[in-house]
Design a protein around this motif. Structure first.
Motif, PDB file in Angstrom:
ATOM      1  N   ALA A  50     -13.700   6.401 -19.625  1.00 22.31           N
ATOM      2  CA  ALA A  50     -13.948   4.887 -19.215  1.00 22.31           C
ATOM      3  C   ALA A  50     -14.385   4.907 -17.688  1.00 22.31           C
ATOM      4  O   ALA A  50     -15.110   4.089 -17.049  1.00 22.31           O
ATOM      5  CB  ALA A  50     -12.779   4.282 -19.251  1.00 22.31           C
ATOM      6  N   TYR A  51     -14.582   6.435 -17.151  1.00 25.64           N
ATOM      7  CA  TYR A  51     -14.520   6.275 -15.633  1.00 25.64           C
ATOM      8  C   TYR A  51     -15.944   6.920 -15.364  1.00 25.64           C
ATOM      9  O   TYR A  51     -16.483   7.963 -16.047  1.00 25.64           O
ATOM     10  CB  TYR A  51     -13.309   6.889 -14.999  1.00 25.64           C
ATOM     11  N   ASP A  52     -16.609   6.301 -14.161  1.00 29.38           N
ATOM     12  CA  ASP A  52     -17.894   6.977 -13.622  1.00 29.38           C
ATOM     13  C   ASP A  52     -17.480   8.434 -13.041  1.00 29.38           C
ATOM     14  O   ASP A  52     -18.091   9.119 -12.973  1.00 29.38           O
ATOM     15  CB  ASP A  52     -18.546   6.002 -12.997  1.00 29.38           C
ATOM     16  N   TRP A  53     -16.395   8.102 -12.033  1.00 30.71           N
ATOM     17  CA  TRP A  53     -15.869   9.050 -10.982  1.00 30.71           C
ATOM     18  C   TRP A  53     -14.544   9.456 -11.112  1.00 30.71           C
ATOM     19  O   TRP A  53     -13.977   8.631 -11.470  1.00 30.71           O
ATOM     20  CB  TRP A  53     -16.466   8.880  -9.623  1.00 30.71           C
ATOM     21  N   ILE A  54     -14.050  10.762 -11.136  1.00 32.85           N
ATOM     22  CA  ILE A  54     -12.651  11.017 -10.796  1.00 32.85           C
ATOM     23  C   ILE A  54     -12.759  11.593  -9.549  1.00 32.85           C
ATOM     24  O   ILE A  54     -13.314  12.706  -9.521  1.00 32.85           O
ATOM     25  CB  ILE A  54     -12.039  11.895 -11.994  1.00 32.85           C
ATOM     26  N   VAL A  55     -11.802  11.431  -8.771  1.00 32.79           N
ATOM     27  CA  VAL A  55     -11.994  11.894  -7.252  1.00 32.79           C
ATOM     28  C   VAL A  55     -10.339  12.386  -7.131  1.00 32.79           C
ATOM     29  O   VAL A  55      -9.351  11.766  -7.202  1.00 32.79           O
ATOM     30  CB  VAL A  55     -12.215  10.992  -6.224  1.00 32.79           C
ATOM     31  N   VAL A  56     -10.646  13.743  -7.243  1.00 27.89           N
ATOM     32  CA  VAL A  56      -9.065  14.508  -6.795  1.00 27.89           C
ATOM     33  C   VAL A  56      -9.143  14.884  -5.362  1.00 27.89           C
ATOM     34  O   VAL A  56     -10.037  15.534  -4.775  1.00 27.89           O
ATOM     35  CB  VAL A  56      -9.029  15.735  -7.837  1.00 27.89           C
ATOM     36  N   THR A  57      -8.216  14.824  -4.862  1.00 28.15           N
ATOM     37  CA  THR A  57      -7.847  15.141  -3.088  1.00 28.15           C
ATOM     38  C   THR A  57      -6.857  16.197  -3.078  1.00 28.15           C
ATOM     39  O   THR A  57      -6.743  16.521  -1.873  1.00 28.15           O
ATOM     40  CB  THR A  57      -7.397  13.829  -2.594  1.00 28.15           C
ATOM     41  N   SER A  58      -6.487  16.615  -4.084  1.00 27.96           N
ATOM     42  CA  SER A  58      -5.526  18.131  -3.606  1.00 27.96           C
ATOM     43  C   SER A  58      -5.589  18.944  -5.083  1.00 27.96           C
ATOM     44  O   SER A  58      -5.852  18.632  -6.270  1.00 27.96           O
ATOM     45  CB  SER A  58      -4.102  17.841  -3.422  1.00 27.96           C
ATOM     46  N   ALA A  59      -5.272  20.380  -4.730  1.00 30.81           N
ATOM     47  CA  ALA A  59      -4.995  21.322  -5.835  1.00 30.81           C
ATOM     48  C   ALA A  59      -3.755  20.844  -6.627  1.00 30.81           C
ATOM     49  O   ALA A  59      -3.975  21.086  -7.875  1.00 30.81           O
ATOM     50  CB  ALA A  59      -4.964  22.557  -5.419  1.00 30.81           C
ATOM     51  N   ALA A  60      -2.790  20.299  -6.236  1.00 35.66           N
ATOM     52  CA  ALA A  60      -1.709  19.564  -6.887  1.00 35.66           C
ATOM     53  C   ALA A  60      -2.128  18.474  -7.965  1.00 35.66           C
ATOM     54  O   ALA A  60      -1.571  18.666  -9.181  1.00 35.66           O
ATOM     55  CB  ALA A  60      -0.581  19.117  -5.946  1.00 35.66           C
ATOM     56  N   GLY A  61      -2.983  17.954  -7.353  1.00 37.89           N
ATOM     57  CA  GLY A  61      -3.350  16.895  -8.237  1.00 37.89           C
ATOM     58  C   GLY A  61      -4.369  17.286  -9.610  1.00 37.89           C
ATOM     59  O   GLY A  61      -4.085  16.934 -10.770  1.00 37.89           O
ATOM     60  N   VAL A  62      -5.021  18.455  -9.143  1.00 38.59           N
ATOM     61  CA  VAL A  62      -5.805  19.025 -10.438  1.00 38.59           C
ATOM     62  C   VAL A  62      -4.717  19.662 -11.509  1.00 38.59           C
ATOM     63  O   VAL A  62      -4.911  19.719 -12.514  1.00 38.59           O
ATOM     64  CB  VAL A  62      -6.656  20.341  -9.737  1.00 38.59           C
TER      65      VAL A  62
END
Length: 249
Positions: A50-62
């Motif tokens: 459903a999303y156009d972008w996924i913005v990840v701000t850390s390796a922990a988030g990945v």
């Protein structure tokens, strides 16, 4: 030089510092905790398409994303953005094509680099204590932003209190802070942190971390120009070289 590394999972950074001849000790002043299964994070990951972008701000988030969902939607949607090279590398290791990494490794720099995002849906899987700057800037540009807690940060985990006390008693020459949360965690674990760090070189990964240092009554001695661990190491080496030039043996 005896260096205290305060970031979570700081062993790799310590190994790199030791390879350069420094005595590095890793005592995390922040702990990363997983969110409960079956909650809002899992619900969001079931509808990534459903999303156009996924913005990840850390390796922990990945890591959090891929621990909760192994199968990704088709490559065409969504597009992925990473705040810096370490986060981008973590995404690529999971087989994700990274569409955008900003030149300046700050979360706020992403808002300018995603292109036309008016009406676009953007997902931010982040820590529970993440800065509000990025979602605010994205919304100002017209994006529909969904924030979800992908992992929790515990500033000043109790299990670090005694190891940190021992290392400080033994004496350090420098301390490395890699986020505002590592600064606040240190101050929660240590009585009178300003006195504890008297005569100790305080090194920060970037201006946001340096601001947290100042807010705690400390003075940053080194601020990396490139907001990465590579930049932090470069700044430390430059500082040490300069000090040696002023105090020849």
């Amino acid at each position: 030089m005896r260096i205290l590394v305060t970031r979570p999972e700081g062993r790799e950074l310590c190994d790199r510092l030791r390879a350069l001849g420094w005595d590095a000790r890793a005592i995390p002043t922040v702990a990363i905790r997983a969110v409960e299964p079956g909650g809002p994070f899992d619900a969001v990951l079931r509808r990534l398409e459903a999303y156009d972008w996924i913005v990840v701000t850390s390796a922990a988030g990945v890591r959090a994303v891929f621990e909760h969902r192994r199968r990704l939607p088709s490559p065409a949607r969504p597009r992925w953005a990473a705040v810096g090279p370490a986060t981008a590398a973590a995404l690529r290791a999971e087989g994700v094509e990274v569409a955008f990494v900003p030149d300046r490794y700050l979360t706020t720099a992403i808002a300018d680099g995603l292109g036309e995002i008016g009406g676009r849906r953007v997902l931010l899987p982040r820590a529970d204590a993440a800065s509000p700057d990025l979602p605010r800037l994205l919304r100002q540009r017209g994006a529909q932003v969904d924030e979800v807690t992908a992992y929790r940060t515990v500033e000043g985990p109790e299990e670090s209190r005694e190891p940190l006390r021992r290392v400080l008693e033994e004496g350090i020459d420098a301390v490395l802070f890699t986020s505002g949360s590592t600064v606040r965690g240190f101050c929660r674990l240590v009585d009178d942190p300003v006195a504890r760090l008297a005569g100790v070189l305080v090194a920060c990964i970037g201006p946001v971390t340096a601001r947290a240092v100042r807010e705690m009554g400390l003075v940053p001695d080194v601020i990396a120009e490139e907001y990465t661990t590579d930049g932090l190491i470069t700044a430390l080496r430059r500082r040490e070289t300069g000090a040696a030039a002023h105090h020849p043996s």
